[in-house]
Design a protein around this motif. Structure first.
Motif, PDB file in Angstrom:
ATOM      1  N   ASP A 128       0.855  -1.179   0.000  1.00 13.42           N
ATOM      2  CA  ASP A 128       0.000   0.000   0.000  1.00 13.42           C
ATOM      3  C   ASP A 128       0.893   1.230   0.000  1.00 13.42           C
ATOM      4  O   ASP A 128       1.945   1.236   0.656  1.00 13.42           O
ATOM      5  CB  ASP A 128      -0.893   0.037   1.235  1.00 13.42           C
ATOM      6  N   THR A 213      -2.935   0.581  -4.023  1.00 15.04           N
ATOM      7  CA  THR A 213      -2.911  -0.703  -3.321  1.00 15.04           C
ATOM      8  C   THR A 213      -2.703  -1.821  -4.328  1.00 15.04           C
ATOM      9  O   THR A 213      -3.156  -1.733  -5.481  1.00 15.04           O
ATOM     10  CB  THR A 213      -4.201  -0.948  -2.509  1.00 15.04           C
ATOM     11  N   GLY A 224     -14.267  -2.973  -4.137  1.00 13.11           N
ATOM     12  CA  GLY A 224     -13.896  -2.526  -2.803  1.00 13.11           C
ATOM     13  C   GLY A 224     -12.493  -1.962  -2.731  1.00 13.11           C
ATOM     14  O   GLY A 224     -12.225  -1.035  -1.953  1.00 13.11           O
ATOM     15  N   GLY A 225     -11.566  -2.503  -3.519  1.00 13.62           N
ATOM     16  CA  GLY A 225     -10.207  -1.973  -3.532  1.00 13.62           C
ATOM     17  C   GLY A 225     -10.166  -0.567  -4.083  1.00 13.62           C
ATOM     18  O   GLY A 225      -9.455   0.305  -3.563  1.00 13.62           O
ATOM     19  N   GLU A 227     -12.673   1.529  -4.052  1.00 14.95           N
ATOM     20  CA  GLU A 227     -13.327   2.380  -3.050  1.00 14.95           C
ATOM     21  C   GLU A 227     -12.360   2.730  -1.922  1.00 14.95           C
ATOM     22  O   GLU A 227     -12.354   3.859  -1.424  1.00 14.95           O
ATOM     23  CB  GLU A 227     -14.554   1.662  -2.490  1.00 14.95           C
ATOM     24  N   MET A 228     -11.512   1.772  -1.550  1.00 13.59           N
ATOM     25  CA  MET A 228     -10.559   2.009  -0.472  1.00 13.59           C
ATOM     26  C   MET A 228      -9.568   3.113  -0.838  1.00 13.59           C
ATOM     27  O   MET A 228      -9.331   4.033  -0.046  1.00 13.59           O
ATOM     28  CB  MET A 228      -9.801   0.726  -0.133  1.00 13.59           C
ATOM     29  N   GLN A 231     -11.159   6.509  -0.845  1.00 16.70           N
ATOM     30  CA  GLN A 231     -11.323   7.041   0.509  1.00 16.70           C
ATOM     31  C   GLN A 231     -10.014   7.620   1.035  1.00 16.70           C
ATOM     32  O   GLN A 231     -10.017   8.636   1.738  1.00 16.70           O
ATOM     33  CB  GLN A 231     -11.841   5.946   1.432  1.00 16.70           C
ATOM     34  N   VAL A 232      -8.890   6.981   0.691  1.00 14.85           N
ATOM     35  CA  VAL A 232      -7.598   7.516   1.101  1.00 14.85           C
ATOM     36  C   VAL A 232      -7.360   8.882   0.453  1.00 14.85           C
ATOM     37  O   VAL A 232      -6.909   9.834   1.105  1.00 14.85           O
ATOM     38  CB  VAL A 232      -6.457   6.541   0.727  1.00 14.85           C
TER      39      VAL A 232
END
Length: 240
Positions: A128, A213, A224-225, A227-228, A231-232
């Motif tokens: 990450d 990531t 979901g990845g 979206e993650m 969000q960061v």
């Protein structure tokens, strides 16, 4: 989500690709290459002791959109699991962007960087990162993001010498800073287990931020990845 992958064949080195104002062409530099033994990007040692996660950031003196003292999301954080390292800060100005669609990709705008910082952690087959580039002007930063888009378009699909096909997908995010988008890629083939990257990019004034990531993904989708990392990127914007 299972983020592990086990490629079973080495990936030969590819020619360097430079992203010029007209698109992708030959050049130098570029991002981390994927290798069968270690498919996640290698984590370089910090350039100096001051580049570690324990460093004290210098005050902002250059009038840039992002203060030099601003910590990136998770910067300086300690690992809460034995599987991941602590978050490490690398201020090497020559480090490559982790958006690497042309394998490898070189961006001429790298030479214009006023500041560059990478914050990363790694674990077993996982990586990450957050990257921040600050440029002399908003126009220069705008060209950085435009270069990203040209590279993604020029190298949207391809095949590594080992026979692993790749496919990139992109989606503009109008609410993500002044200029933002998501990118997703999947590498797959008979000789490789599926793996890929999820990336969010945003620009604010003269600064470009990238959240990244690496994990096991079976397609180039905004899941979901994606979206993650989005969000960061939003956390970065909220911190300004």
């Amino acid at each position: 989500m299972n983020r592990t992958c086990t490629p079973r064949a080495a990936v030969a080195a590819l020619a360097v690709v430079a992203v010029l104002s007209a698109g992708c062409g030959a050049g130098t530099g570029g991002g981390p290459a994927v290798e069968a033994a270690a498919p996640v990007p290698s984590a370089p040692a910090p350039a100096t002791p001051s580049a570690t996660s324990t460093a004290t950031a210098a005050p902002d003196v250059d009038g840039a959109s992002v203060p030099e003292s601003l910590l990136l999301p998770d910067e300086g954080g300690r690992s809460d699991t034995a599987e991941f390292t602590d978050w490490i800060t690398d201020e090497n100005p020559d480090r490559a962007w982790l958006l690497d669609p042309c394998r490898p990709t070189a961006y001429p705008t790298d030479a214009q960087r006023a500041r560059f910082r990478t914050v990363f952690r790694e674990g077993p087959e996982a990586y990450d990162a957050r990257q921040l580039g600050v440029y002399p002007s908003a126009e220069a930063a705008t060209e950085v993001v435009a270069g990203f888009r040209r590279a993604l378009e020029a190298c949207r699909t391809g095949t590594t010498p080992g026979g692993s096909d790749w496919t990139w997908a992109t989606r503009d995010e109008p609410d993500l800073g002044e200029d933002g988008f998501l990118a997703a890629v999947w590498f797959g083939g008979q000789q490789f287990a599926p793996y890929g990257h999820r990336i969010a990019v945003t620009r604010v004034g003269d600064a470009v931020f990238l959240a990244y990531t690496y994990g096991e993904y079976s397609s180039a989708e905004f899941d979901g990845g994606a979206e993650m990392v989005q969000q960061v990127a939003q956390r970065f914007l909220d911190s300004l």
